[in-house]
Design a protein around this motif. Structure first.
Motif, mmCIF file in Angstrom:
data_model
loop_
_atom_site.group_PDB
_atom_site.id
_atom_site.type_symbol
_atom_site.label_atom_id
_atom_site.label_comp_id
_atom_site.label_asym_id
_atom_site.label_seq_id
_atom_site.Cartn_x
_atom_site.Cartn_y
_atom_site.Cartn_z
ATOM 1 N N HIS A 1 -29.156 -25.924 -53.204
ATOM 2 C CA HIS A 1 -28.625 -25.394 -51.939
ATOM 3 C C HIS A 1 -28.715 -26.468 -50.855
ATOM 4 N N HIS B 1 -22.106 -19.462 -51.815
ATOM 5 C CA HIS B 1 -22.458 -18.568 -50.698
ATOM 6 C C HIS B 1 -21.294 -18.611 -49.718
ATOM 7 N N ASP C 1 -37.776 -23.218 -45.199
ATOM 8 C CA ASP C 1 -36.451 -23.004 -45.792
ATOM 9 C C ASP C 1 -35.451 -22.990 -44.630
ATOM 10 N N TRP C 2 -34.522 -22.077 -44.610
ATOM 11 C CA TRP C 2 -33.492 -22.087 -43.560
ATOM 12 C C TRP C 2 -34.096 -21.803 -42.187
ATOM 13 N N GLU D 1 -32.338 -16.626 -57.165
ATOM 14 C CA GLU D 1 -32.356 -17.345 -55.889
ATOM 15 C C GLU D 1 -33.613 -16.915 -55.156
ATOM 16 N N SER D 2 -34.489 -17.832 -55.082
ATOM 17 C CA SER D 2 -34.610 -19.152 -55.689
ATOM 18 C C SER D 2 -35.893 -19.191 -56.500
ATOM 19 N N HIS E 1 -25.011 -14.017 -45.487
ATOM 20 C CA HIS E 1 -25.518 -13.116 -44.437
ATOM 21 C C HIS E 1 -24.426 -12.217 -43.883
ATOM 22 N N ARG F 1 -27.414 -10.431 -52.519
ATOM 23 C CA ARG F 1 -28.834 -10.769 -52.630
ATOM 24 C C ARG F 1 -29.676 -9.513 -52.428
ATOM 25 N N CYS G 1 -30.853 -21.090 -58.337
ATOM 26 C CA CYS G 1 -30.634 -21.744 -57.047
ATOM 27 C C CYS G 1 -31.991 -22.234 -56.528
ATOM 28 N N TYR G 2 -31.982 -23.350 -55.839
ATOM 29 C CA TYR G 2 -33.221 -23.876 -55.245
ATOM 30 C C TYR G 2 -32.833 -24.798 -54.097
ATOM 31 N N ASN G 3 -33.819 -25.209 -53.345
ATOM 32 C CA ASN G 3 -33.507 -26.163 -52.268
ATOM 33 C C ASN G 3 -34.633 -27.174 -52.148
ATOM 34 N N MET H 1 -35.684 -28.427 -48.928
ATOM 35 C CA MET H 1 -35.924 -28.586 -47.491
ATOM 36 C C MET H 1 -37.441 -28.684 -47.251
ATOM 37 N N TYR I 1 -29.751 -10.032 -43.856
ATOM 38 C CA TYR I 1 -29.512 -9.326 -45.120
ATOM 39 C C TYR I 1 -29.386 -7.818 -44.923
HETATM 40 C C1 DNO Z 1 -30.591 -18.143 -46.403
HETATM 41 C C2 DNO Z 1 -30.481 -18.713 -47.692
HETATM 42 C C3 DNO Z 1 -31.636 -19.562 -48.115
HETATM 43 C C4 DNO Z 1 -31.378 -20.035 -49.487
HETATM 44 C C5 DNO Z 1 -32.404 -20.870 -50.089
HETATM 45 C C6 DNO Z 1 -31.924 -21.429 -51.380
HETATM 46 O O1 DNO Z 1 -30.191 -17.071 -46.238
HETATM 47 O O2 DNO Z 1 -29.235 -19.234 -47.914
HETATM 48 O O3 DNO Z 1 -32.804 -18.809 -48.108
HETATM 49 O O4 DNO Z 1 -31.324 -18.939 -50.281
HETATM 50 O O5 DNO Z 1 -32.674 -21.865 -49.244
HETATM 51 O O6 DNO Z 1 -32.939 -21.991 -52.082
#
Ligand code: DNO
Length: 394
Positions: A239, A304, A115-116, A69-70, A357, A6, A107-109, A111, A374
């Motif tokens: 995701h 991932h 996000d995470w 992504e994303s 990561h 990434r 890629c998308y999510n 949430m 990252y």
């Molecule tokens: C965290 C990632 C997330 C992911 C997005 C996908 O490191 O895995 O940011 O990229 O949620 O949409």
């Protein structure tokens, strides 16, 4: 596998040349400068491709952008509120503009709000490396002492709250500041840094949304975007929630085998696929990551690979080394290789994969700005370990 890394764009402290030195062949990136919900124009996409090509010729390397992504999904789409129709049209246009430029995986999510989520970005390991960590009690602390929510008894037991209060008393003000930053938008790829008021406003917007409502909204969104993806031969890759548990009393609907089953069956299409994120899925102890792989293997459009170690309370975890966490990567990589072989009828199929990561190691720790998770060296180590497995399986 397409070995990928990434990259957060021209401002990423990890350059394309660094990425190539880590032995990746592809980059996964996004146009992070475009606000959530806005259309990705052909011009902006080309500009980024040209930047990559220029760096390639300058450094005599070849890196190809293989996955977006994303394209983030705006909260108004998740809520089906306000201008969501315009936002979905923008999303569709972005998909076709990306496809025109020959990038075929997105890629998308889904949430809500953030996000995470992690609660600590510098968890020191016995090796002296720094890892990302999610501590369940700290989420309670965030809700009770930072947001000052008055409904936490609805979702936490008195025992959990008590334990959180005890931990809160031991935390330094810098720990609390870090917790606040980590949860409210301090992680890369987050839309913005929320204020406490802004975060609470979002919680209010989701207040009457149940799991079933959010699922409906996702399926309605898929009904709109998947035909566009099919038409331009793009594979969408949903995701999982990271971590795959409900947070802040707001629903999470992409967390386990049953969720994926529902979503993939509700709109059956080759374009409606998933990002298999081993680390996210494994951070809920109830998920069997091998079973999930096996069940949806033909829907996996992006992978991932990262590992986690679940802690004693069975809800908290930290990101471990790729080879020393709860997931057996030899087993997973064998499954991936088998799936690639199954798909390779007329030509060799490689599924895009990134090592996700890494820890903050050596010079990563002295760099002025890094995107948590990252790092260059930490991820290089992750990819190297994975390459070792891949090679030995070949
Ligand atoms: C965290 C990632 C997330 C992911 C997005 C996908 O490191 O895995 O940011 O990229 O949620 O949409």
């Amino acid at each position: 596998m397409e070995l990928s890394f990434r990259w957060y764009g021209p401002k990423d402290p990890v350059s394309l040349s660094d990425i190539r030195q880590c032995n990746a062949d592809f980059v996964v990136t996004s146009l992070h400068q475009i606000p959530y919900g806005e259309k990705w124009t052909d011009r902006e996409i080309k500009k980024r491709i040209n930047f990559i090509n220029k760096q390639n010729s300058k450094n005599k390397i070849i890196l190809k952008w293989n996955v977006v992504e994303s394209i983030p999904v705006h909260n108004n789409i998740k809520l089906r509120d306000k201008n969501f129709k315009t936002l979905i049209n923008n999303y569709k246009d972005s998909i076709s503009n990306i496809a025109k430029n020959k990038i075929k995986t997105i890629c998308y999510n889904f949430m809500p709000i953030v996000d995470w989520t992690r609660t600590q970005l510098d968890y020191r390991l016995p090796t002296d490396g720094l890892a990302l960590r999610f501590n369940y009690l700290q989420i309670i602390i965030f809700e009770k002492f930072i947001l000052k929510l008055n409904d936490i008894e609805k979702r936490y037991t008195p025992k959990q709250i008590k334990k959180a209060e005890l931990l809160f008393k031991k935390m330094k003000s810098s720990d609390l500041r870090n917790l606040k930053i980590a949860v409210m938008g301090g992680l890369p790829a987050s839309e913005k840094k929320y204020s406490i008021e802004g975060f609470k406003k979002m919680l209010k917007a989701y207040k009457n949304i149940r799991d079933t409502d959010l699922k409906e909204n996702l399926i309605d969104f898929l009904r709109e975007i998947i035909p566009v993806a099919e038409e331009c031969n793009v594979k969408m890759a949903l995701h999982p929630d990271d971590p795959p548990i409900p947070l802040f009393g707001v629903p999470r609907i992409v967390s386990n085998l049953e969720d994926y089953n529902y979503i993939l069956n509700a709109y059956n299409s080759n374009a409606n696929g998933i990002t298999y994120c081993a680390g996210s899925l494994a951070s809920n102890i109830d998920n069997d990551v091998y079973k999930i792989f096996q069940k949806f293997k033909n829907k996996i459009n992006f992978i991932h690979l990262r590992n986690v170690k679940i802690e004693k309370d069975k809800k908290s975890f930290y990101e471990s080394n790729h080879l020393s966490g709860d997931v057996d990567f030899v087993k997973i990589i064998k499954m991936i290789k088998k799936e690639e072989k199954r798909r390779s009828i007329n030509k060799k199929i490689n599924i895009p994969m990134r090592p996700d990561h890494g820890h903050s190691l050596l010079d990563d720790q002295t760099k002025k700005s890094i995107n948590p998770g990252y790092t260059a060296i930490g991820r290089m180590m992750g990819l190297s370990e994975l390459r070792g497995i891949i090679k030995s399986i070949n």
